[in-house]
Design a protein around this motif. Structure first.
Motif, PDB file in Angstrom:
ATOM      1  N   MET A   1     -25.910  16.452  16.679  1.00 42.42           N
ATOM      2  CA  MET A   1     -25.145  15.289  16.272  1.00 42.42           C
ATOM      3  C   MET A   1     -25.632  14.821  14.898  1.00 42.42           C
ATOM      4  N   ILE A   2     -24.693  14.602  13.998  1.00 42.56           N
ATOM      5  CA  ILE A   2     -25.013  14.133  12.659  1.00 42.56           C
ATOM      6  C   ILE A   2     -25.178  12.617  12.703  1.00 42.56           C
ATOM      7  N   VAL A   3     -26.251  12.138  12.105  1.00 44.85           N
ATOM      8  CA  VAL A   3     -26.499  10.706  12.036  1.00 44.85           C
ATOM      9  C   VAL A   3     -26.443  10.286  10.576  1.00 44.85           C
ATOM     10  N   TYR A   4     -25.593   9.334  10.285  1.00 42.72           N
ATOM     11  CA  TYR A   4     -25.453   8.817   8.933  1.00 42.72           C
ATOM     12  C   TYR A   4     -26.228   7.510   8.810  1.00 42.72           C
ATOM     13  N   THR A   5     -26.640   7.188   7.613  1.00 44.17           N
ATOM     14  CA  THR A   5     -27.388   5.969   7.350  1.00 44.17           C
ATOM     15  C   THR A   5     -26.480   4.955   6.662  1.00 44.17           C
ATOM     16  N   LEU A   6     -26.431   3.754   7.216  1.00 47.30           N
ATOM     17  CA  LEU A   6     -25.684   2.665   6.601  1.00 47.30           C
ATOM     18  C   LEU A   6     -26.666   1.756   5.869  1.00 47.30           C
ATOM     19  N   SER A   7     -26.238   1.256   4.735  1.00 47.53           N
ATOM     20  CA  SER A   7     -27.072   0.373   3.941  1.00 47.53           C
ATOM     21  C   SER A   7     -26.244  -0.781   3.401  1.00 47.53           C
ATOM     22  N   GLU A   8     -26.826  -1.959   3.368  1.00 49.14           N
ATOM     23  CA  GLU A   8     -26.173  -3.112   2.764  1.00 49.14           C
ATOM     24  C   GLU A   8     -26.477  -3.190   1.271  1.00 49.14           C
ATOM     25  N   GLN A   9     -27.233  -2.245   0.769  1.00 42.79           N
ATOM     26  CA  GLN A   9     -27.559  -2.186  -0.652  1.00 42.79           C
ATOM     27  C   GLN A   9     -26.427  -1.488  -1.410  1.00 42.79           C
ATOM     28  N   HIS A  10     -26.204  -1.915  -2.632  1.00 42.75           N
ATOM     29  CA  HIS A  10     -25.212  -1.246  -3.457  1.00 42.75           C
ATOM     30  C   HIS A  10     -25.712   0.147  -3.813  1.00 42.75           C
ATOM     31  N   PRO A  11     -24.802   1.104  -3.923  1.00 41.38           N
ATOM     32  CA  PRO A  11     -25.221   2.444  -4.359  1.00 41.38           C
ATOM     33  C   PRO A  11     -25.647   2.386  -5.828  1.00 41.38           C
ATOM     34  N   SER A  12     -26.244   3.444  -6.288  1.00 38.99           N
ATOM     35  CA  SER A  12     -26.554   3.518  -7.715  1.00 38.99           C
ATOM     36  C   SER A  12     -25.249   3.599  -8.498  1.00 38.99           C
ATOM     37  N   PHE A  13     -25.316   3.276  -9.754  1.00 40.29           N
ATOM     38  CA  PHE A  13     -24.145   3.352 -10.621  1.00 40.29           C
ATOM     39  C   PHE A  13     -23.544   4.752 -10.592  1.00 40.29           C
ATOM     40  N   TYR A  37     -18.488  -1.352 -11.523  1.00 38.52           N
ATOM     41  CA  TYR A  37     -19.784  -1.496 -10.858  1.00 38.52           C
ATOM     42  C   TYR A  37     -20.208  -2.963 -10.821  1.00 38.52           C
ATOM     43  N   GLN A  38     -19.955  -3.681 -11.894  1.00 36.88           N
ATOM     44  CA  GLN A  38     -20.251  -5.117 -11.912  1.00 36.88           C
ATOM     45  C   GLN A  38     -19.453  -5.821 -10.811  1.00 36.88           C
ATOM     46  N   ALA A  39     -18.208  -5.405 -10.620  1.00 34.31           N
ATOM     47  CA  ALA A  39     -17.362  -6.004  -9.574  1.00 34.31           C
ATOM     48  C   ALA A  39     -17.963  -5.790  -8.192  1.00 34.31           C
ATOM     49  N   ILE A  40     -18.396  -4.575  -7.886  1.00 35.90           N
ATOM     50  CA  ILE A  40     -18.935  -4.356  -6.538  1.00 35.90           C
ATOM     51  C   ILE A  40     -20.239  -5.121  -6.343  1.00 35.90           C
ATOM     52  N   CYS A  41     -21.012  -5.257  -7.410  1.00 32.93           N
ATOM     53  CA  CYS A  41     -22.276  -5.991  -7.308  1.00 32.93           C
ATOM     54  C   CYS A  41     -22.063  -7.491  -7.130  1.00 32.93           C
ATOM     55  N   SER A  42     -20.852  -7.963  -7.386  1.00 35.77           N
ATOM     56  CA  SER A  42     -20.521  -9.374  -7.204  1.00 35.77           C
ATOM     57  C   SER A  42     -19.882  -9.645  -5.840  1.00 35.77           C
ATOM     58  N   SER A  43     -19.809  -8.642  -5.011  1.00 35.55           N
ATOM     59  CA  SER A  43     -19.164  -8.782  -3.701  1.00 35.55           C
ATOM     60  C   SER A  43     -19.976  -9.659  -2.766  1.00 35.55           C
ATOM     61  N   TRP A  44     -19.285 -10.254  -1.822  1.00 33.78           N
ATOM     62  CA  TRP A  44     -19.922 -11.082  -0.800  1.00 33.78           C
ATOM     63  C   TRP A  44     -20.751 -10.220   0.147  1.00 33.78           C
ATOM     64  N   TYR A  45     -20.220  -9.024   0.475  1.00 35.92           N
ATOM     65  CA  TYR A  45     -20.904  -8.118   1.397  1.00 35.92           C
ATOM     66  C   TYR A  45     -20.385  -6.713   1.143  1.00 35.92           C
ATOM     67  N   SER A  46     -21.260  -5.724   1.298  1.00 33.24           N
ATOM     68  CA  SER A  46     -20.799  -4.344   1.160  1.00 33.24           C
ATOM     69  C   SER A  46     -21.613  -3.421   2.058  1.00 33.24           C
ATOM     70  N   ILE A  47     -21.039  -2.280   2.321  1.00 34.27           N
ATOM     71  CA  ILE A  47     -21.685  -1.242   3.125  1.00 34.27           C
ATOM     72  C   ILE A  47     -21.585   0.081   2.371  1.00 34.27           C
ATOM     73  N   SER A  48     -22.720   0.744   2.274  1.00 32.18           N
ATOM     74  CA  SER A  48     -22.782   2.105   1.728  1.00 32.18           C
ATOM     75  C   SER A  48     -23.209   3.016   2.867  1.00 32.18           C
ATOM     76  N   ILE A  49     -22.690   4.230   2.879  1.00 30.53           N
ATOM     77  CA  ILE A  49     -23.069   5.168   3.931  1.00 30.53           C
ATOM     78  C   ILE A  49     -23.521   6.473   3.289  1.00 30.53           C
ATOM     79  N   TYR A  50     -24.577   7.037   3.868  1.00 27.38           N
ATOM     80  CA  TYR A  50     -25.212   8.226   3.315  1.00 27.38           C
ATOM     81  C   TYR A  50     -25.362   9.309   4.371  1.00 27.38           C
ATOM     82  N   ASP A  51     -25.211  10.544   3.941  1.00 34.82           N
ATOM     83  CA  ASP A  51     -25.578  11.728   4.709  1.00 34.82           C
ATOM     84  C   ASP A  51     -26.874  12.209   4.071  1.00 34.82           C
TER      85      ASP A  51
END
Length: 137
Positions: A1-13, A37-51
């Motif tokens: 089973m593949i497990v992905y990582t969720l992060s509330e941190q913004h991704p790199s540019f 990128y400035q727009a996403i960094c101004s968001s109220w909340y965000s989710i990034s997902i990584y493999d």
């Protein structure tokens, strides 16, 4: 089973730009990637997902935290689409909304994507009360 990582941190540019370029959303080059990128960094909340270390999905919420809430920029890398990643990202956003007692969540979606959001409980606006927009070029 593949497990992905969720992060509330913004991704790199660079990661953000690479994923965003897969969408074709900036084809007219209305905005620079610095602006986006400035727009996403101004968001109220965000989710990034990584493999592992690979950035594969992202979405964000624009909100005042009380009344108005708008989900935007739901992106999944084409190599990872139709694997439940979009659903995972959306469920994380919706859980955050529920945990902060937001009751009205809005979004706009690409043509043909309505069924994806309907499976998550969204309904289309009444044709008698359509959304409106103004676009400057």
């Amino acid at each position: 089973m593949i497990v992905y990582t969720l992060s509330e941190q913004h991704p790199s540019f660079e990661d953000y730009r690479a994923l965003h370029q897969t969408t074709g959303w900036n084809a007219k080059k209305l905005y620079t990637y610095d602006q986006l990128y400035q727009a996403i960094c101004s968001s109220w909340y965000s989710i990034s997902i990584y493999d592992e270390e690979k950035f594969i999905g992202y979405s964000r919420i624009i909100s005042d935290g009380i009344y108005q809430t708008f989900i935007c920029d739901v992106m999944v890398h084409p190599d990872y689409q139709r694997q439940g990643i979009g659903t995972t990202v959306m469920e994380a956003l919706l859980t955050h909304c529920k945990n902060t007692d937001l009751k009205w969540i809005q979004l706009s979606c690409a043509k043909g994507k309505q069924s994806f959001y309907q499976q998550l409980g969204f309904t289309e606006r009444d044709p008698d009360a359509p959304g409106m927009m103004l676009f400057y070029e």
